[in-house]
Design a protein around this motif. Structure first.
Motif, PDB file in Angstrom:
ATOM      1  N   TRP A 250       5.498  -1.354  -9.584  1.00 53.49           N
ATOM      2  CA  TRP A 250       4.942  -0.179 -10.261  1.00 53.49           C
ATOM      3  C   TRP A 250       4.581  -0.493 -11.709  1.00 53.49           C
ATOM      4  CZ3 TRP A 250       3.013   3.018  -7.207  1.00 53.49           C
ATOM      5  CH2 TRP A 250       3.620   3.350  -5.981  1.00 53.49           C
ATOM      6  N   ARG A 251       5.339  -1.359 -12.360  1.00 66.35           N
ATOM      7  CA  ARG A 251       4.981  -1.731 -13.726  1.00 66.35           C
ATOM      8  C   ARG A 251       3.662  -2.498 -13.748  1.00 66.35           C
ATOM      9  NH1 ARG A 251       7.398   1.532 -17.276  1.00 66.35           N
ATOM     10  NH2 ARG A 251       9.678   1.483 -17.143  1.00 66.35           N
ATOM     11  N   THR A 252       3.452  -3.312 -12.694  1.00 67.32           N
ATOM     12  CA  THR A 252       2.169  -4.022 -12.607  1.00 67.32           C
ATOM     13  C   THR A 252       1.019  -3.045 -12.401  1.00 67.32           C
ATOM     14  OG1 THR A 252       3.305  -5.945 -11.660  1.00 67.32           O
ATOM     15  CG2 THR A 252       0.922  -5.837 -11.391  1.00 67.32           C
ATOM     16  N   VAL A 253       1.222  -2.065 -11.548  1.00 63.15           N
ATOM     17  CA  VAL A 253       0.190  -1.050 -11.325  1.00 63.15           C
ATOM     18  C   VAL A 253      -0.100  -0.291 -12.617  1.00 63.15           C
ATOM     19  CG1 VAL A 253      -0.331   1.093 -10.101  1.00 63.15           C
ATOM     20  CG2 VAL A 253       0.677  -0.828  -8.871  1.00 63.15           C
ATOM     21  N   GLN A 254       0.944   0.080 -13.355  1.00 63.98           N
ATOM     22  CA  GLN A 254       0.746   0.805 -14.612  1.00 63.98           C
ATOM     23  C   GLN A 254       0.006  -0.054 -15.635  1.00 63.98           C
ATOM     24  OE1 GLN A 254       4.652   2.099 -15.828  1.00 63.98           O
ATOM     25  NE2 GLN A 254       4.572   3.963 -14.583  1.00 63.98           N
ATOM     26  N   ALA A 255       0.354  -1.344 -15.662  1.00 63.88           N
ATOM     27  CA  ALA A 255      -0.352  -2.238 -16.583  1.00 63.88           C
ATOM     28  C   ALA A 255      -1.829  -2.314 -16.232  1.00 63.88           C
ATOM     29  CB  ALA A 255       0.285  -3.630 -16.557  1.00 63.88           C
ATOM     30  N   THR A 292      12.798   6.019  -3.143  1.00 60.05           N
ATOM     31  CA  THR A 292      13.053   6.112  -4.576  1.00 60.05           C
ATOM     32  C   THR A 292      12.989   4.723  -5.180  1.00 60.05           C
ATOM     33  OG1 THR A 292      14.521   7.997  -4.233  1.00 60.05           O
ATOM     34  CG2 THR A 292      14.669   6.877  -6.349  1.00 60.05           C
ATOM     35  N   CYS A 293      12.370   4.659  -6.376  1.00 61.42           N
ATOM     36  CA  CYS A 293      12.322   3.398  -7.132  1.00 61.42           C
ATOM     37  C   CYS A 293      12.700   3.720  -8.568  1.00 61.42           C
ATOM     38  CB  CYS A 293      10.931   2.776  -7.071  1.00 61.42           C
ATOM     39  SG  CYS A 293      10.784   1.269  -8.059  1.00 61.42           S
ATOM     40  N   GLY A 294      13.843   3.237  -9.024  1.00 63.16           N
ATOM     41  CA  GLY A 294      14.298   3.504 -10.379  1.00 63.16           C
ATOM     42  C   GLY A 294      13.556   2.658 -11.405  1.00 63.16           C
ATOM     43  N   SER A 295      13.704   3.055 -12.660  1.00 61.85           N
ATOM     44  CA  SER A 295      13.024   2.363 -13.750  1.00 61.85           C
ATOM     45  C   SER A 295      13.876   1.293 -14.396  1.00 61.85           C
ATOM     46  CB  SER A 295      12.608   3.377 -14.822  1.00 61.85           C
ATOM     47  OG  SER A 295      13.744   4.034 -15.357  1.00 61.85           O
ATOM     48  N   GLY A 296      15.117   1.165 -13.988  1.00 55.67           N
ATOM     49  CA  GLY A 296      16.001   0.195 -14.617  1.00 55.67           C
ATOM     50  C   GLY A 296      16.776   0.754 -15.784  1.00 55.67           C
ATOM     51  N   GLU A 297      16.484   1.993 -16.211  1.00 57.36           N
ATOM     52  CA  GLU A 297      17.217   2.617 -17.298  1.00 57.36           C
ATOM     53  C   GLU A 297      18.412   3.376 -16.725  1.00 57.36           C
ATOM     54  OE1 GLU A 297      14.454   5.187 -19.166  1.00 57.36           O
ATOM     55  OE2 GLU A 297      12.936   3.626 -19.448  1.00 57.36           O
ATOM     56  N   ALA A 298      19.480   3.384 -17.468  1.00 60.91           N
ATOM     57  CA  ALA A 298      20.663   4.121 -17.032  1.00 60.91           C
ATOM     58  C   ALA A 298      20.370   5.615 -17.027  1.00 60.91           C
ATOM     59  CB  ALA A 298      21.844   3.816 -17.961  1.00 60.91           C
ATOM     60  N   ASN A 299      20.541   6.245 -15.880  1.00 59.95           N
ATOM     61  CA  ASN A 299      20.275   7.674 -15.703  1.00 59.95           C
ATOM     62  C   ASN A 299      18.837   8.039 -16.078  1.00 59.95           C
ATOM     63  OD1 ASN A 299      22.993   8.144 -14.972  1.00 59.95           O
ATOM     64  ND2 ASN A 299      23.576   8.249 -17.145  1.00 59.95           N
ATOM     65  N   LEU A 303      10.485   5.627 -11.348  1.00 60.07           N
ATOM     66  CA  LEU A 303       9.085   5.243 -11.431  1.00 60.07           C
ATOM     67  C   LEU A 303       8.286   5.826 -10.265  1.00 60.07           C
ATOM     68  CD1 LEU A 303       9.264   1.513 -12.558  1.00 60.07           C
ATOM     69  CD2 LEU A 303       8.223   3.397 -13.814  1.00 60.07           C
ATOM     70  N   PHE A 304       8.936   5.937  -9.127  1.00 62.99           N
ATOM     71  CA  PHE A 304       8.274   6.506  -7.955  1.00 62.99           C
ATOM     72  C   PHE A 304       9.346   7.051  -7.027  1.00 62.99           C
ATOM     73  CE2 PHE A 304       6.409   6.402  -3.710  1.00 62.99           C
ATOM     74  CZ  PHE A 304       5.166   6.975  -3.931  1.00 62.99           C
ATOM     75  N   TRP A 305       9.080   8.203  -6.467  1.00 61.32           N
ATOM     76  CA  TRP A 305       9.987   8.746  -5.446  1.00 61.32           C
ATOM     77  C   TRP A 305       9.196   9.682  -4.551  1.00 61.32           C
ATOM     78  CZ3 TRP A 305      11.186  14.011  -5.009  1.00 61.32           C
ATOM     79  CH2 TRP A 305      10.761  14.812  -6.073  1.00 61.32           C
ATOM     80  N   TRP A 306       9.763   9.880  -3.343  1.00 64.35           N
ATOM     81  CA  TRP A 306       9.090  10.736  -2.361  1.00 64.35           C
ATOM     82  C   TRP A 306      10.141  11.374  -1.465  1.00 64.35           C
ATOM     83  CZ3 TRP A 306       3.761  11.134  -2.576  1.00 64.35           C
ATOM     84  CH2 TRP A 306       3.196  12.014  -1.648  1.00 64.35           C
ATOM     85  N   SER A 307       9.914  12.623  -1.190  1.00 66.41           N
ATOM     86  CA  SER A 307      10.770  13.331  -0.232  1.00 66.41           C
ATOM     87  C   SER A 307       9.927  14.356   0.491  1.00 66.41           C
ATOM     88  CB  SER A 307      11.950  14.000  -0.947  1.00 66.41           C
ATOM     89  OG  SER A 307      11.507  15.085  -1.732  1.00 66.41           O
ATOM     90  N   GLU A 308      10.325  14.651   1.710  1.00 67.11           N
ATOM     91  CA  GLU A 308       9.556  15.584   2.524  1.00 67.11           C
ATOM     92  C   GLU A 308       9.592  16.990   1.931  1.00 67.11           C
ATOM     93  OE1 GLU A 308       7.030  16.643   5.583  1.00 67.11           O
ATOM     94  OE2 GLU A 308       7.690  14.673   4.889  1.00 67.11           O
TER      95      GLU A 308
END
Length: 1608
Positions: A250-255, A292-299, A303-308
């Motif tokens: 996702w960071r590559t996509v954002q870049a 779910t894909c976290g950003s690496g930051e605590a809490n 960066l991306f998540w999906w739920s029905e």
């Protein structure tokens, strides 16, 4: 066709080995290898049906004996190698064909063993080529082989090999920049990835491995090529990596979205994002598993998540997001602006209403802003900045570190663009920058929302960013103002205070003094608001204050000074203690008084090592620090207790060490030299700084108290100065700086109030001995002694002292010791008058040094000392010439007694002045100019050539100076005073010699200089008008004759004003904004006082016209010379207007021609009251003739106004006015409205007519006649005039006009009762409401305000042309005169606004787009996310059209499956048929029946093969055509695109055209062999797809025709 060829070959021989051997013989060519490939494919089909047992062996022979050696030869030479290598396009085609044939051989030969052997060899070549520069061609061939045989490798058995190949290909794709890298990313890696297993895992691991910033383009190219594997649909999913769960992905996509420079990379990033969203929706619907894909930051947010459960909101979010990013590609604000409201909705979706936390990482939103801020379109960048700054006005967003980094990074970078701070349309000059105000609100709101522990970090980063670059004047001003608007908080410690000092240094880079001073004021405000006083000491604060320029910002007595005193008073007991001693070595306490007292004591105390008497001067900075802190502490104490005695006691307490030291100067000869220097420096600085700059100067008790304290030491100081200046104690080069200090003290003490006229004053008593001793020293040094360093230094000191005495006497107007009243003046006066003007100060000869502390004889910088010596000579002479004005006649032959030789020989003196100008630097020529002012009038008649030479040399000095230099304005003023002196102008005009024309030449050169150096013409016109105007009857009127002799000056002044560039206009707007702040901004007060000493005239261009107008208003109608001047000026103005009107340059609105014409008629209106009937007889025809010209609206108003005034005052001219309507219609078609507008004010025109009936009858006839004109506008103007005339007739009850009543009434009633709300009725209402007919009164509104401000504003002129009436009041260099009451308008015309009568567009509301349907206001672009597999074995059955029509066979295939507009398809169909394309591929054959298609194609579809290939089938279709030898060409702008003018089309070309809005999808770009772009010169981003396709089709046809012609 290829299938037919293979069948024909098999008919020749059924033995495939024979056929294959035959094809493998001969020279290798693309056609031969392609034919071999077709045959192998046909044999593979037969093998699949169970025949051909010998085929595997034959395939191995072809591969080993022919194809592998061929590929080795191609790999062995670089891509650009000469000689036997084919051209690049043919070589690429040959490689492609050989690779395809090799892949078929591998399959026929049993697959894996042969494929593994070829892959190992190609991998070695690939690594070898990558290590050797210049072997890119070898890498390209190796990649082609690997792409051919890679799919034949076995995932299990050949797993390690596949992994090594994948790693090598990935390294090449990410690091390379040539064709091989593009092939690896576009063909090899997708081919390997489609096989899955180890190869895919190796590629994915390399893509997501931590690395440096790198290039994002190749990474995204690989990811988009593998999108089907990394982001597979539910039915296609295999065990493998899921890119959606990887933060690196996702960071590559954002870049790619935010930082990529090329459009292709951004398109690939959008494609991946679109596919991820679509796949997530399908997977969630089928499996119900959240992602779910976290950003690496605590809490931190994801960066991306999906739920029905949130599917609809997430789909909406990503749909809007991709829409915004696609729309930004257009780079056109009118397309992007309607989409920006959707950006607000992104924040609503991304922030939780329940918790107030980010649901999606804000970095997605920042990608949008980065794209906008980095746009080449400045309007779009400004829109992005404005939108971001407005976020916190309506929203409360959660804190995010990336948001803070964005603010101090890209946002502040964007804010460095000065053009962002311009005024909005409709804003008045000086109203301030809208963006600057938004910036203030934003920063205040953002900092207020930050947690307390983060405010300091953020503000420190903000300030360091401000100090990290050189800012332009406007951005640094508004950034400083925004920082000052942050609410008070304890956020900055010592580190922050030091950073603010760095910002102060950045403000010094600009030459705009007012902007620089205002920025310093704001930074001081910011320091008082944000500094935590407990973290800094008073020495830190004082060091920061010393970084400010007191002459530009921190002036005593200003509001800022008062605020600083209050801040110090409130926090006096809170300042911290420094960890180390300050610069003065103080052990500080927290008390301000104690600190200042200790500061003064430490300053006066001389260090032990300062024992040498020849040391250099101390730095003035310490003296300025002491003076500043003493005065601040005194004023702080005064604000505590407002008692004069208390203030005196505190001041005495602070200055007691200084006063004690000063009192000992005259009696203690052993005081350390450096101590005396420091004491005198402090004294001078205190006296200069204590003078208040604000309005409360009269009530200020500090200056008189300080002067009283200093008075007690004056006797001692005077004795010390006299001793040091006259007793040969100054003998080194450093002592010259000391001499300058002593003379400054002398001037300051002599200028103290209360000492004027006191002959017993100690400082005045030393004037005579100082003069006599200085003259004696000059006499001694002329006695032929050797010019040692000591003697020459004393000579320079003596001359400087004489110059200082002259300046003091001139300033005090007290010259008892130097008064030369009698011809028999004494020897000192004779010597002073006979200054050795041609003699320079010789450089001292080397001499033996008696000590190490003595300076060498050949000291550096002697030229500066010699120049100062010459300067001082001329300063003395200027004083003598001014005080002894009775110069004798300039006769060189008969001299009187040489009492005053320099005065009795002015020609020789002027020659000496010219010689002095050649050696003096530009900052030392002022006294020479002053002497010239007095010499030239005496010599102009007799020695004209010398005077002309003086003019030339002086102008050369002025023209080489920059207007940002401090000496420029004083030198310019002195130059104007001597060249344009009244006597000089009178004599030059009288003799009409070369000097007269030289003066006029310089005058025009100064006017030209004003275009680039604003304010130059102001100096000239102000000086001349002041000297020409007659203030009192007793003054000689001869000076006014100069106005007539040099009337060109007033003519140019009346029409002066340049059209400024946008950046110049911005600077003026911001300066006006600062000036409007008044005393609220201390820079206004301080700089105004500073400029009053150097240049009192307003520098703005409009003040030139203000000066000229005020001069004209002062003229006396009863004075014959004044009257003649006015008439001559009016005639020249009309000639100027006629010249501009006849110019070929187009006169558009607000152009320079338009403005000049406007100013001409404004001046004529000012002059009109002085016109009599006889003069008007001479010019009336020219005025009427001007009305016949097609002028701009504002000019028409002025012409109509002056005609109305003429006819009102002199009705005798009415017959000439009626004659104007008698000209032919062709002559009047563009100007009749002007005369009809005049007629609409018939009541004013006929006011002085004793008999009005005849004029009314004539007016009715004319109005009726033109009321039937074919032109609608003419009819409207005629009806307005008819309405006015008929109303007057009814008032006078003119019964003789009853016959016309029915016609007139019906005409008026018809236009009034026009049915409906059409344009006719609206325009009739508009013209009646027009200010010129409804509110304007030609007599009552006759005033300067209407002429110069109201009418230009209502006429739509740019604001540069509005001269507010207060400009006339502020310009005090000329009196207002008796007619000042006519400056202001007496009617309500000033209350009108242009919008009150201008047409308003219906429905033009900014928010209208938001109320429409959600998708109707934007250009929607769709990126296909999933593609179905195409039908197998799709065939193109080409008709034998070319043979039937006798045309040449074309091999061009145009693919238009992505185009969806029937008009574009119909046009392409027609173009393809005309230029003989082989086929047109469309997405659906149903388009042929569309009427729009048929209108454009005009039956071309009947003669052109049309083939249907749906968009999902394009990928396989392109692979098939490539296998058939076609080169796939895309029409797309990418980083690697080839210009159409440089591209050579292969015969077999397939042209792929993109969608009208989206272009070519990212997944298809991977399959292109080449991208071709059309070179553009304009601003619009792209051409219509039909036009683009037509250009490429024609270029293909042109190249093919050229080849056939060459072959024939």
């Amino acid at each position: 066709m290829e299938w037919v060829l293979a069948e024909a070959l098999l008919e020749l021989s059924r033995d495939p080995r024979v056929l294959l051997r035959t094809l493998c013989q001969g020279e290798a060519s693309a056609e031969r290898v392609e034919t071999l490939h077709f045959l192998l494919q046909r044999l593979e089909d037969e093998a699949a049906r169970g025949g051909g047992d010998a085929l595997p062996e034959a395939a191995r022979e072809v591969a080993a004996g022919y194809l592998v050696p061929l590929l080795r030869r191609l790999r062995a030479r670089p891509a650009g190698a000469p000689d036997a290598d084919p051209p690049a396009p043919s070589r690429r085609r040959l490689l492609r064909a050989a690779g395809a044939a090799l892949r078929t051989c591998a399959r026929l030969a049993g697959g894996s063993p042969l494929a593994a052997m070829l892959a190992e060899e190609a991998l070695r070549d690939l690594r070898a080529a990558g290590a050797v520069p210049g072997l890119e061609g070898g890498a390209e061939a190796a990649v082609e082989v690997l792409a051919a045989v890679g799919p034949c490798l076995r995932p299990r058995e050949d797993g390690p090999l596949l992994q090594r190949v994948a790693e090598a290909a990935l390294a090449l794709a990410l690091a390379g920049d040539g064709e091989a890298a593009a092939l690896a990313a576009g063909r090899l890696l997708p081919a390997l990835g489609r096989g899955g297993g180890a190869a895919l895992r190796a590629v994915w691991g390399g893509l997501v491995a931590p690395s440096g910033p790198g290039r994002v383009g190749p990474r995204l190219q690989v990811l988009s090529a593998l999108a089907e594997r990394l982001l597979p649909a539910p039915g296609e999913r295999e065990a493998g990596p899921d890119a959606r769960r990887c933060a690196r992905f996702w960071r590559t996509v954002q870049a790619g979205l935010a930082d990529a420079e090329d459009a292709l990379t951004r398109k690939q990033a959008r494609y991946l994002l679109q596919r991820a969203a679509e796949v997530s929706a399908e997977v969630s619907a089928e499996q119900g598993v959240p992602c779910t894909c976290g950003s690496g930051e605590a809490n931190g947010p994801s960066l991306f998540w999906w739920s029905e459960e949130k599917k609809e909101e997430l789909l909406k979010f990503w749909e809007n997001y991709i829409l915004i990013m696609e729309t930004l590609e257009g780079n056109q604000i009118h397309v992007i602006k309607p989409v920006l409201p959707k950006l607000n909705s992104l924040f609503e979706y991304a922030v939780s209403e329940e918790t107030g936390r980010w649901l999606l990482h804000p970095s997605w939103h920042l990608c949008v802003y980065k794209r906008m801020l980095e746009s080449e379109n400045k309007i779009l960048a400004k829109e992005g900045v404005t939108h971001f700054l407005q976020l916190y006005e309506t929203k409360v967003l959660p804190f995010s570190p990336e948001l803070s980094e964005f603010i101090v990074g890209p946002l502040m970078d964007a804010l460095s663009e000065s053009s962002l701070y311009g005024r909005s349309p409709g804003q008045q000059i000086g109203s301030g920058s809208p963006l600057g105000l938004k910036l203030q609100r934003f920063l205040a709101a953002y900092v207020s929302l930050l947690p307390e522990e983060l405010k300091s970090i953020f503000l420190l980063k903000w300030i360091r960013k401000m100090s990290s670059r050189q800012w332009c004047a406007v951005p640094i001003l508004f950034l400083s103002k925004a920082l000052a608007s942050v609410p008070r908080c304890k956020a900055l410690g010592l580190e922050g205070l030091l950073a603010l000092r760095g910002v102060l240094q950045c403000t010094m880079a600009t030459h705009q003094i007012l902007l620089r001073g205002a920025a310093q004021c704001h930074l001081l405000h910011a320091a008082m608001n944000l500094v935590d006083v407990e973290e800094v000491s008073l020495s830190d604060i004082s060091a920061f204050l010393m970084s400010l320029r007191q002459e530009e910002s921190l002036g005593r007595g200003t509001a800022l000074w008062t605020e600083l005193c209050d801040w110090l008073r409130v926090n006096e007991s809170c300042f911290g203690r420094p960890s180390t001693c300050g610069s003065l070595g103080l052990q500080e306490t927290c008390s301000l008084n104690a600190y200042v007292k200790s500061l003064v004591q430490e300053y006066i105390r001389s260090p032990a090592w300062e024992t040498g008497e020849n040391g250099r001067m101390p730095d003035w900075a310490e003296a300025r620090l002491v003076a500043l802190m003493v005065l601040l502490a005194v004023d702080v104490e005064g604000r505590k207790v407002q008692h004069r005695q208390r203030t005196q006691n505190v001041l005495r307490l602070f200055l007691e060490p200084l006063l004690d030291a000063l009192a000992k100067l005259g009696s203690n000869a052993y005081l350390p030299l450096r101590k005396t220097d420091r004491c005198l420096q402090a004294l001078v600085t205190l006296l200069r700084t204590c003078s208040p700059k604000g309005a409360s100067a009269r009530d200020d008790a500090v200056p008189p108290l300080l002067q009283d304290l200093v008075a007690s030491t004056t006797e001692s100081i005077s004795s010390f100065l006299l001793r040091r200046l006259t007793m040969n104690e100054l003998s080194s080069v450093a002592d010259l700086d000391r001499c300058h200090l002593y003379l400054q003290v002398f001037a300051e003490l002599a200028g103290l109030p209360g000492k004027r006229g006191e002959r017993g004053s100690p400082i005045l008593r030393i004037i005579a001995p100082l003069r006599n001793a200085s003259i004696r020293h000059l006499q001694d040094t002329d006695s032929g002694l050797v010019p040692t360093l000591g003697r020459q230094v004393q000579r320079a000191v003596s001359m400087a002292a004489l110059a200082a005495v002259c300046e003091v006497c001139a300033a005090l107007d007290q010259t008892p010791e130097l008064q030369l009243d009698t011809p028999d003046a004494g020897p000192p006066e004779q010597l002073l008058a006979a200054l050795p003007l041609g003699q320079r100060l010789q450089k001292p000869q080397p001499e033996e040094q008696s000590s190490l502390l003595e300076e060498p004889a050949s000291s550096p910088g002697w030229g500066r000392i010699a120049a100062q010596y010459v300067h001082d000579q001329w300063a003395c002479l200027a004083f003598l010439l001014k005080t002894h004005r009775a110069l004798p006649p300039a006769s060189e032959g008969a001299l009187l007694d040489p009492v005053l030789p320099a005065l009795q020989t002015p020609a020789q003196t002027l020659q000496a002045a010219l010689a002095a100008l050649t050696v003096l630097p530009s900052d030392r020529v002022l006294p020479v100019f002053r002497c010239m002012k007095l010499l030239v009038p005496q010599l102009l008649a007799s020695s004209e050539p010398v005077c002309i030479e003086a003019f030339d040399m002086a102008w050369k000095i002025i023209s080489t100076l920059s207007n940002t230099q401090l000496v420029f304005w004083s030198n310019l003023k002195a130059f104007v005073q001597f060249v344009f002196d009244t006597k000089v102008l009178t004599i030059a005009a009288k003799i009409k010699g070369q000097a007269y024309f030289k003066i006029k030449e310089i005058m025009h050169q100064m006017i030209e200089m004003s275009a680039v150096k604003t304010g130059v013409f102001n100096i000239l016109v102000t000086h001349c008008c002041q000297s020409w105007v007659v203030p009192a009857p007793e003054v000689s009127q001869g000076s006014f004759s100069n106005a007539a002799d040099y009337s060109e000056l007033l003519l140019e002044a009346c029409v002066f004003g340049t059209v400024f560039r946008r950046d110049q206009r911005l600077i003026q707007d911001v300066q006006a904004f600062i000036e409007n702040l008044g005393h609220e901004c201390a820079a206004n007060v301080v700089i105004e006082k500073l400029s009053s000493h150097t240049f009192s005239t307003k520098r703005e261009d409009r003040y030139v016209r203000v000066c000229a107008v005020k001069f004209l208003c002062l003229l006396d109608d009863s004075n014959a010379s004044h009257k003649a001047f006015v008439e001559d000026l009016a005639i020249k103005l009309l000639e100027k207007e006629a010249l501009v009107s006849s110019s070929r340059t187009r006169c558009y609105v607000n152009s320079q021609q338009h403005r000049v014409q406007n100013r001409v008629w404004q001046t004529l209106l000012v002059l009109f009251p002085r016109f009599d009937q006889n003069f008007l007889n001479r010019i009336i025809d020219k005025i009427f003739q001007a009305g016949f010209i097609n002028n701009q609206a504002s000019i028409k108003y002025y012409i109509e106004w002056i005609i109305i005034l003429i006819l009102h005052k002199f009705p005798q001219f009415l017959p000439k006015f009626w004659d104007c309507f008698s000209c032919g219609e062709e002559h009047l078609k563009t100007s009749i409205c002007t005369f009809l507008s005049v007629l609409s004010h018939l009541d004013i025109i006929t006011q002085n007519l004793p008999e009005k009936r005849l004029a009314l009858r004539q007016a009715l006839v004319i109005a009726l006649q033109w009321g039937f004109s074919h032109n609608f506008s003419v009819r409207l103007y005629a009806l307005v005039a008819l309405n006015k005339a008929w109303g007057m007739c009814k008032t006078l009850r003119m019964g003789e006009l009853d016959a016309l009543a029915s016609v007139i009434e019906s005409s008026l009633s018809q236009v009034e009762s026009t049915p409906g709300a059409g344009n006719a009725k609206r325009n009739w209402q508009r013209i009646q409401d027009h200010f010129f007919f409804a509110a304007f009164h030609p007599l009552q509104d006759y005033c300067l305000e209407t002429i110069f401000h109201i009418l230009p504003r209502l006429a739509g002129l740019v604001e540069d042309e509005w001269i507010a009436i207060d400009k006339f009041a502020k310009f005090t260099d000329l009196p207002s005169g008796a007619g000042a009451h006519r400056y202001l308008s007496a009617t309500q015309l000033r209350e009108l606004r242009p919008g009150d009568w201008a047409q308003q567009d219906a429905g033009s509301h900014s928010g209208e787009a938001d109320n429409r349907s959600e998708w109707t206001d934007v250009q929607k672009k769709v990126i296909p996310g999933r593609h179905a597999a195409p039908d197998a074995d799709l065939e193109l059955a080409f008709q034998d059209r070319a043979a039937k029509l006798g045309k040449a066979i074309s091999r061009l295939v145009v693919v238009a499956s992505l185009i969806d507009k029937p008009t574009n398809l119909g046009g392409l169909c027609r173009t393809c048929e005309v230029f003989g394309a082989a086929a047109l591929v469309v997405g659906s054959l149903q388009c042929v029946s569309d009427k729009q298609f048929q209108q454009l194609s005009v039956s071309a579809e009947q003669w052109l093969p049309l083939v249907e290939v749906k968009p999902p089938q394009l990928a396989n279709y392109l692979r098939q055509k490539q296998a058939e030898g076609y080169t796939v060409i895309g029409v797309e702008q990418t980083a690697r695109s080839t210009a159409l003018t440089q591209y050579c089309f292969p015969e077999r070309s397939l042209l792929l055209l993109g969608n009208e809005r989206e272009g070519i999808p990212a997944n298809l770009i991977q399959q292109l062999d080449v991208c071709v772009e059309i070179p553009q010169q304009g601003i619009t981003r792209s051409l219509n797809v039909h036009v683009s396709g037509a250009l490429l089709i024609w270029e293909y046809a042109r190249q093919q025709l050229g080849r056939r012609g060459a072959q024939a």
